[in-house]
Design a protein around this motif. Structure first.
Motif, short mmCIF file in Angstrom:
data_model
loop_
_atom_site.label_atom_id
_atom_site.label_comp_id
_atom_site.label_asym_id
_atom_site.label_seq_id
_atom_site.Cartn_x
_atom_site.Cartn_y
_atom_site.Cartn_z
N LEU A 1 19.32 53.83 -39.23
CA LEU A 1 20.63 54.07 -38.17
C LEU A 1 21.11 55.43 -38.42
O LEU A 1 22.09 55.81 -37.81
CB LEU A 1 21.47 52.90 -38.64
CG LEU A 1 21.24 51.42 -38.23
CD1 LEU A 1 22.40 50.58 -38.67
CD2 LEU A 1 20.84 50.95 -36.81
N GLY A 2 20.59 56.26 -39.41
CA GLY A 2 21.15 57.37 -39.43
C GLY A 2 20.30 58.53 -38.94
O GLY A 2 20.82 59.81 -38.95
N PRO B 1 18.80 60.43 -35.89
CA PRO B 1 19.39 60.20 -34.46
C PRO B 1 18.07 59.84 -33.46
O PRO B 1 18.25 58.96 -32.48
CB PRO B 1 19.70 61.70 -34.10
CG PRO B 1 20.23 62.17 -35.26
CD PRO B 1 19.39 61.44 -36.44
N THR C 1 26.76 51.15 -35.39
CA THR C 1 26.64 52.80 -35.57
C THR C 1 27.74 53.50 -35.17
O THR C 1 27.84 54.51 -35.41
CB THR C 1 25.28 53.18 -34.61
OG1 THR C 1 25.76 52.84 -33.28
CG2 THR C 1 23.95 52.58 -34.99
N GLY C 2 28.67 52.81 -34.09
CA GLY C 2 29.78 53.20 -33.65
C GLY C 2 29.42 54.52 -32.44
O GLY C 2 30.30 55.24 -32.35
N GLY C 3 28.03 54.28 -32.18
CA GLY C 3 27.62 55.22 -31.17
C GLY C 3 26.84 56.44 -31.59
O GLY C 3 26.24 57.18 -31.05
N GLY C 4 27.00 56.40 -33.10
CA GLY C 4 26.22 57.45 -33.67
C GLY C 4 24.85 57.27 -34.08
O GLY C 4 24.33 56.07 -33.77
N PRO C 5 24.30 58.20 -34.96
CA PRO C 5 24.70 59.51 -35.34
C PRO C 5 24.88 60.29 -33.89
O PRO C 5 24.15 60.31 -33.15
CB PRO C 5 23.74 60.03 -36.14
CG PRO C 5 22.51 58.88 -36.23
CD PRO C 5 22.77 57.85 -35.39
N GLY C 6 25.98 61.06 -34.05
CA GLY C 6 26.13 61.87 -32.96
C GLY C 6 26.57 60.81 -31.64
O GLY C 6 27.41 60.21 -31.64
N TYR C 7 25.76 61.14 -30.72
CA TYR C 7 26.12 60.25 -29.46
C TYR C 7 24.56 59.30 -29.26
O TYR C 7 24.53 58.77 -28.10
CB TYR C 7 26.06 61.33 -28.18
CG TYR C 7 27.21 62.10 -28.32
CD1 TYR C 7 28.64 61.73 -27.90
CD2 TYR C 7 27.35 63.30 -29.12
CE1 TYR C 7 29.69 62.66 -28.14
CE2 TYR C 7 28.31 64.26 -29.24
CZ TYR C 7 29.61 63.92 -29.12
OH TYR C 7 30.54 64.70 -29.19
N GLU D 1 25.16 55.85 -27.99
CA GLU D 1 26.46 55.38 -27.27
C GLU D 1 25.91 54.85 -26.14
O GLU D 1 25.01 55.37 -25.24
CB GLU D 1 27.32 56.76 -27.07
CG GLU D 1 28.66 56.51 -27.00
CD GLU D 1 29.38 57.74 -27.34
OE1 GLU D 1 30.29 57.36 -28.22
OE2 GLU D 1 29.29 58.69 -26.68
N LYS E 1 36.15 53.96 -26.03
CA LYS E 1 36.80 55.08 -26.67
C LYS E 1 37.77 55.90 -25.91
O LYS E 1 38.65 56.35 -26.27
CB LYS E 1 35.57 56.21 -27.23
CG LYS E 1 35.01 55.56 -28.43
CD LYS E 1 33.97 56.54 -28.66
CE LYS E 1 33.01 55.92 -30.16
NZ LYS E 1 31.88 56.87 -30.14
#
Lengths: 310, 314
Positions: free
Chosen positions: B171-172, B174, B257-263, B266, B274
């Motif tokens: 998940l980390g 991209p 992921t909250g939309g991450g890493p980065g975008y 998303e 958001k």
């Protein structure tokens, strides 16, 4: 609430955030700070003293790495922990010299990209990343696991907010005895170190039905014994600058700095909109992954900053 | 979807349901309609009004404050289609929808075919494969977030069997985070697809397959010319449900992921959230919602119409 007697006890770091023009708009019930929480046993085993300067921090990280530990937990999933670094470094490297930098930025006299201090903040962080002092695969590590890594003794320290310290001590086998905190140094002069502080506010609705009663309640909360009760029950720093004994042992090491006024507001509290912070959180992850450069990240933050207050 | 289900039910009972009998010259009483009114009023209040109001706000700069929003025409939409992060979210949403729909359907069908047999453990296996679909998406997201961390159980298991080379920052990283999210969604929902297909398979009369066998059709031919066409009503349901749920995907991404890493992960639903609740741009958020709604509507309509052509009756 400008006329309230407690407004004279507003700490300096909080006054700026509580006021608009010459009006006080809110009451700070408690304050949080960003601190480096560390595992005392891990530090002791590696023969490390609490670092008070940037080079001491680098030496401590090197010693921890040599001892087979991850020096710093950096749980970047979600991006929340990335911002703590920027606010903590900026407290010393930006706001100590120029507490009114945001007025300059709003007026267009400087920007993230132009300001030497802000550039140094991001540069310092990269120094730690490039030296391999952070958690491996940091972007895939959730905050909870970062804290557990420190509590469990696999990792030396983690930069976090004071409300997370009780959680950290719960994870640790020896509880509060295993975990200590210190202010993140950013320069070679320990006396220059500032600690970022942010209050939680309570405000009164001017159009409410019971405005006077609400103001009376704030006066009640402002009594020193109630400031102490709130701070010690919640495990936070007192919201007002009154004589209060803090019982949370995790906060004791930073009390002299707080009481001495060596503080700065969290930077994002001074930014004009939420998108600047959101850009730091998300584009900051891309920056950490080396997908974008520091000037590109700062330019993106400047773009959002320039949009002003919505 | 309800139309398809009704027709499927009609097929199973052996023919079309009888049309309602209406006696000539008799005037229908209006009383029943009065009974419907309260429900209709409630529906209008909690569904129709917010939907229409949301669509109207999409053309304003509403910030959620008490000040009246200003009409901004198509500005919100032009921003959506010109901002790189929003376009990336749109791309991710479409990619998730296509990958999830195709792979989940294929895996669900394969599982259904495998477990539509005389296998002694078939009921146990059906339960096991269906179980993930019973988990709330948020709980499932939290569990997988833990399983997929760099030092988590998945990499640990790979390492234990000598496959360290396959270990990833699931998940980390991209470039693979979106694939990980898609994999988790498929893992959770393939069982549901399997159940729908199993229901479809049980509705296929054995005599048709036997007749094809007597006619000399091989196993692949029986599947291609008998089973598959008769599964088309189930396929319509599966594709519609999967496509709609994957287009509006939010929970798992938000948690994992909250939309991450980065975008990198998303989705349109994520930026909709958001923009409204982090940035206070409710007007822009409503525009995203409107685009998402139109997207879901267009895809669902196209899919239903296209697939119905392939449906046959027993």
């Amino acid at each position: 609430v400008s006329q309230a007697s407690w407004t004279s006890s507003l700490p300096e770091d909080t006054r700026k955030l509580a006021t608009s023009g010459d009006k006080v708009l809110a009451f700070p019930v408690g304050r949080n700070a960003i601190v480096m929480a560390y595992n005392k046993k891990v530090f002791a085993a590696a023969g490390i003293a609490v670092p008070t300067t940037w080079s001491e921090l680098l030496k401590a990280c090197t010693a921890l790495k040599a001892a087979g530990k991850t020096p710093i937990a950096n749980p970047l999933q979600g991006g929340v922990y990335l911002q703590f670094w920027m606010y903590a470094l900026a407290a010393t490297m930006v706001y100590a010299d120029n507490p009114d930098i945001d007025a300059d930025m709003t007026a267009g006299r400087t920007s993230f990209a132009k300001d030497k201090g802000w550039n140094s903040v991001f540069g310092k962080y990269l120094e730690l990343r490039d030296a391999g002092f952070f958690t491996e695969g940091a972007l895939g590590v959730p905050p909870d696991q970062g804290l557990q890594a420190v509590a469990g003794g696999n990792t030396g320290m983690v930069l976090t907010v004071t409300p997370a310290v009780p959680q950290l001590t719960k994870f640790a086998k020896g509880g509060a005895a295993d975990i200590g905190v210190f202010a993140l140094p950013a320069t070679e002069n320990a006396a220059e170190t500032r600690i970022p502080v942010a209050p939680d506010f309570v405000a009164v609705n001017a159009e409410g039905k019971n405005v006077e009663a609400a103001k009376g309640f704030l006066d009640f909360l402002a009594k020193p014994e109630n400031v102490a009760a709130y701070a010690n029950t919640m495990g936070v720093l007192p919201g007002l600058d009154v004589d209060v004994k803090v019982t949370n042992p995790g906060l004791e090491p930073i009390r002299p700095m707080i009481d001495g006024g060596r503080t700065a507001p969290y930077a994002n509290y001074l930014w004009p909109n939420g998108d600047v912070q959101q850009t730091l959180l998300q584009s900051g992850q891309q920056w950490y992954a080396k997908s974008i450069t520091t000037p590109q990240l700062l330019a993106q933050m400047d773009t959002e900053y320039a949009k002003g207050n919505p | 979807v309800t139309d398809v289900l009704e027709r499927a039910a009609g097929q199973r009972s052996g023919g079309s349901p009888a049309p309602p009998v209406q006696r000539a010259g008799r005037v229908r009483p209006s009383t029943p309609y009065w009974f419907v009114l309260p429900a209709l009023g409630l529906y209008a209040l909690v569904v129709l009004y917010p939907t229409v109001a949301g669509a109207v706000y999409a053309f304003t700069d509403w910030t959620g404050r008490r000040t009246a929003p200003a009409f901004v025409g198509l500005d919100n939409f032009s921003e959506l289609f010109s901002t790189s992060s929003a376009l990336s979210a749109l791309r991710n949403t479409l990619l998730i929808a296509v990958c999830t729909t195709v792979v989940q359907t294929v895996i669900g069908l394969a599982l259904a075919l495998a477990l539509h047999s005389a296998l002694a453990s078939r009921n146990l296996l059906r339960t096991l494969f269906f179980a993930p679909a019973l988990l709330p998406p948020v709980v499932m997201g939290v569990l997988w977030q833990y399983l997929l961390t760099p030092t988590g159980p998945l990499n640990g298991a790979l390492s234990a069997v000598g496959l360290d080379g396959l270990s990833q920052n699931w998940l980390g990283e991209p470039s693979i985070a979106l694939g990980s999210v898609i994999g988790v969604i498929i893992w959770q929902n393939a069982g549901l697809t399997m159940v729908i297909y199993l229901a479809g398979l049980q509705g296929i009369p054995d005599e048709l397959l036997e007749a094809a066998e007597i006619d000399g059709a091989s196993r692949p031919q029986r599947f291609r010319y008998v089973t598959l066409p008769l599964l088309m009503p189930a396929t319509t349901i599966v594709l519609s449900l999967t496509l709609i749920s994957s287009l509006k995907l939010f929970d798992q991404v938000f948690v994992m992921t909250g939309g991450g890493p980065g975008y990198a992960t998303e989705t349109l639903s994520m930026i909709m959230y958001k923009e409204a609740f982090v940035s206070g741009r409710y007007g822009y958020s409503a525009a995203i919602a409107l685009v998402l709604t139109m997207l879901v509507f267009a895809f669902a309509l196209f899919q239903l119409r296209a697939l119905r052509r392939f449906e046959v009756e027993t």
